[in-house]
Design a protein around this motif. Sequence first.
Motif, PDB file in Angstrom:
ATOM      1  N   UNK A   1     -39.100  31.158 -42.167  1.00 47.82           N
ATOM      2  CA  UNK A   1     -38.550  30.097 -43.012  1.00 47.82           C
ATOM      3  C   UNK A   1     -39.304  29.959 -44.318  1.00 47.82           C
ATOM      4  N   UNK A   2     -40.606  30.294 -44.320  1.00 54.30           N
ATOM      5  CA  UNK A   2     -41.357  30.282 -45.583  1.00 54.30           C
ATOM      6  C   UNK A   2     -40.746  31.266 -46.569  1.00 54.30           C
ATOM      7  N   UNK A   3     -40.487  32.457 -46.091  1.00 52.41           N
ATOM      8  CA  UNK A   3     -39.890  33.472 -46.969  1.00 52.41           C
ATOM      9  C   UNK A   3     -38.459  33.084 -47.328  1.00 52.41           C
ATOM     10  N   UNK A   4     -37.726  32.541 -46.371  1.00 56.20           N
ATOM     11  CA  UNK A   4     -36.349  32.141 -46.629  1.00 56.20           C
ATOM     12  C   UNK A   4     -36.296  31.064 -47.715  1.00 56.20           C
ATOM     13  N   UNK A   5     -37.166  30.064 -47.635  1.00 54.37           N
ATOM     14  CA  UNK A   5     -37.165  28.985 -48.622  1.00 54.37           C
ATOM     15  C   UNK A   5     -37.517  29.506 -50.008  1.00 54.37           C
ATOM     16  N   UNK A   6     -38.426  30.473 -50.049  1.00 54.42           N
ATOM     17  CA  UNK A   6     -38.801  31.040 -51.339  1.00 54.42           C
ATOM     18  C   UNK A   6     -37.631  31.788 -51.961  1.00 54.42           C
ATOM     19  N   UNK A   7     -36.910  32.557 -51.143  1.00 56.28           N
ATOM     20  CA  UNK A   7     -35.747  33.294 -51.645  1.00 56.28           C
ATOM     21  C   UNK A   7     -34.665  32.315 -52.107  1.00 56.28           C
ATOM     22  N   UNK A   8     -34.483  31.234 -51.345  1.00 52.54           N
ATOM     23  CA  UNK A   8     -33.487  30.228 -51.712  1.00 52.54           C
ATOM     24  C   UNK A   8     -33.865  29.562 -53.032  1.00 52.54           C
ATOM     25  N   UNK A   9     -35.153  29.279 -53.206  1.00 52.20           N
ATOM     26  CA  UNK A   9     -35.626  28.634 -54.444  1.00 52.20           C
ATOM     27  C   UNK A   9     -35.375  29.512 -55.656  1.00 52.20           C
ATOM     28  N   UNK A  10     -35.523  30.822 -55.455  1.00 51.94           N
ATOM     29  CA  UNK A  10     -35.319  31.754 -56.565  1.00 51.94           C
ATOM     30  C   UNK A  10     -33.850  32.091 -56.788  1.00 51.94           C
ATOM     31  N   UNK A  11     -32.969  31.718 -55.843  1.00 55.01           N
ATOM     32  CA  UNK A  11     -31.546  31.994 -55.973  1.00 55.01           C
ATOM     33  C   UNK A  11     -31.213  33.472 -55.963  1.00 55.01           C
TER      34      UNK A  11
END
Length: 820
Positions: free
Chosen positions: A533-543
């Motif tokens: 989820x850490x990596x997922x949230x980062x990818x989501x933040x970057x769009x």
Amino acid sequence: MSLQFMKAKLKMVAGMNGMKASKAGMNLQRVRSGPPLASGEIAVKFGGDFSPSLVGCEPKMEIKASLLKKDNNAPETFDMSVVLGASSVDAAKSACDALEACLKIMKDSPMPFTVSQSEHTVVLKSSMPTAMADEGMLQMGKNLAAVATSARATFAWSKDFDDITKAPSGPMHAVLGAYKLDGEVVFSTGGILALGPDEDRAREMPINQATSNFIRLMAGSEISVSLGYFEGQVKPLLSLFKNTILKPFKRTGLVDLLPDMSLKEARDAMMRYLADGNEEMPPPPADIIDALKCLQTLPELITGIDSMSITGLPGFDINLSLQNFNPFPLVAYMIEPIASMAKMVPKRLLNAGLAKKMSAEEEAKLLDAFKQFDKDGSGQIDLTELKAMVEELGGKMSEDEAAQAMKQLDKNNQGTCNFEEFKTFWSSKSGLGGYSSMALKFLKMKLQMEGMVGMGRRMFTRTRKPVNEADNTSVKVCCSVTPGMQAYDGHRMSLTVTMKALEGDGTFSPPKATVRLIANSAEAAGEVVTKANEIRDKIKELGMVPVLPTISQDDDKVIVGLEPPEEMFEMMQMLLVADPDMEQHRKMGIELNTAMQACEVTVGSATTLDDWISSPDTPYSDAFKGMRSDINLSMNPQGKQAFLSNMVDMGPSTTVAKALIRAFAGAEIKISTGFHSDVIKDFFPLMAMMIPTDDATPESLITPAGMRDLMKSMAEAMVCPTLGEMPLDEMPIDPKLCMDFAKCVLERMKGIESVSQEASLAPTAEEKCTRMETTIKATDLNIFLLAKFLLSPTMEALMAAMPTREASNEPGRMDNGIAL
């Protein structure tokens, strides 16, 4: 008809003594019979049946062929021997006289026959010098002898020639019946390779070397196919063939008689052809007519062709063993109009016995069946026992029918039937023995069709429930691969894929997929979910990605879900509808999905991934114990009709294809393949040549440990030197964060539990739709344990070679650092 039913049932009861009951359905554990295969041999076993409603084949007529290897590559003559069975010694003598009269017309043939008698058999022999044979055929025989070690085959038919002649005015397609074929050929690997390129040329060409290795690797293959057809669809199918495929052949006259052509009509057509005075087939001369007249006497004398043998072929002999193979009644019927023009046959040719000879074993089995229904042990079957016999066997008999049957069986007028009377009835010859009623004439014909009690073969081999046109159409396929064609030991690791229609209100919803992964513990699952989820949230933040999975925990399971936005899926569906061809396939998919009753595929292995890991230095060829796949498809009649209605019309070929599909009742297919484990190692040098590194040696590819070390050395040589040049400061996410997550997965995850997917088969949210679910269920598929074993050293090398970022406020920098 009551006696007919009784006789058929008694055959079954008597024949079951000493017979093993067959298993229902496909025999998935069946393996090759005979001695174990040696290295250097390939066994190809084949079998199958073609039957109405997929019930299997009840053999009435069988032909068994075998090829025997002989050290005789330069024979001087070809010799053929044919053995005919006769109903008695006197009948054999009369048959010899008739055959000698028939064969006079062949006295000038290069291969004349001689006739002799051996008790109640007739032996025909012929010989021809090898020099008269075609040279190409001789060479073909020599090649076959060099390649094949042994060969055998059996062909069986649920009918026989009497079935055709007993109702000559009825349609011949009514006696299509069921067929069965099985056999085995054992090839010599050396013989096959000797027919190919020489060894020096094979070494120069990798493709020849690979082919040679593949031939030496094969231990054999077994293929079994069972196909069913609907009898009610045979007539329309023949009508279609008449107007399409067979249309160019209508000039022969026989095609015009389809689909209800009878044997009588075929005979009449033959006679019209002869009467037309065709120059290629002039009317037969008087000596031929006389020979045909003598041939007509054989059905009353000969019980069938027992065996045939051909010796003197280069390198092998051929033997044929036949059961209930009696073409003489059919031949006699077909030549009757011609033979009727001949003079009377001498009475000495009609000196036949009254009854067929029974062996002691056959008589003992018939007596056992008789005793089962002699309830009081009196040695007699009375009217009450006769009725009880029929009823116990599942039939019905009125008082009048019982009295009529007893009158025909009771020869000493005592009102009962003793064993001798029953045996006389059982073994009586057609038209003789005092049985003159139409019912008993039919029974005598059935006696020839069914064969004697205790013929040493299974009389009833039906193993499947009949399929009706109103039933589901099913296809079952089983494929296996094992060392040396051994029996498959069962799944220790497997994947099962299931597709089914979901019940619901038919409302639209986007597709979704769910993956369930197994961790080592609940704590380990929690760690993996947190890092993911850490990596997922980062990818989501970057769009960076429009659709991201959801990652959650369920005890020791990691749940990964994916569901696209509804508007995205609607757009994709509308694009499909815009294509007319895709729209037609989509509508057919909806109907087929609704009609589908079963769709399941299972792939399993007798070796687990844990087996590879626990013995890393064991070659793959020694550890692999085999694998098997099973496919089960079933569809109701509505689905079959939907498929037919939506088939793209491509002309006559589509019409024929539709007719074949309508007649298709189902199929069961089995394919088994074996290999020689000691030959697998010969493939690794070729595989090593395809890997672009000097570290790829055959030894490095043959074991799990060698593969692990090769992957690490390749990473150190080809990937690690380039990591220092990576522009880490420009990358949105620190690669080491991803590497750290990958290492966490390898250390804390175990395997896959299941993968499921749901999808709507509808173009828009407004259209009522059907939903389909696809589920993949895994058993002991510990893919992460294998990945950890193979990739951990490589991961350590990559992480050690990867540089770190110098600044802490750059895009993608994670301040919490990385613990290796």
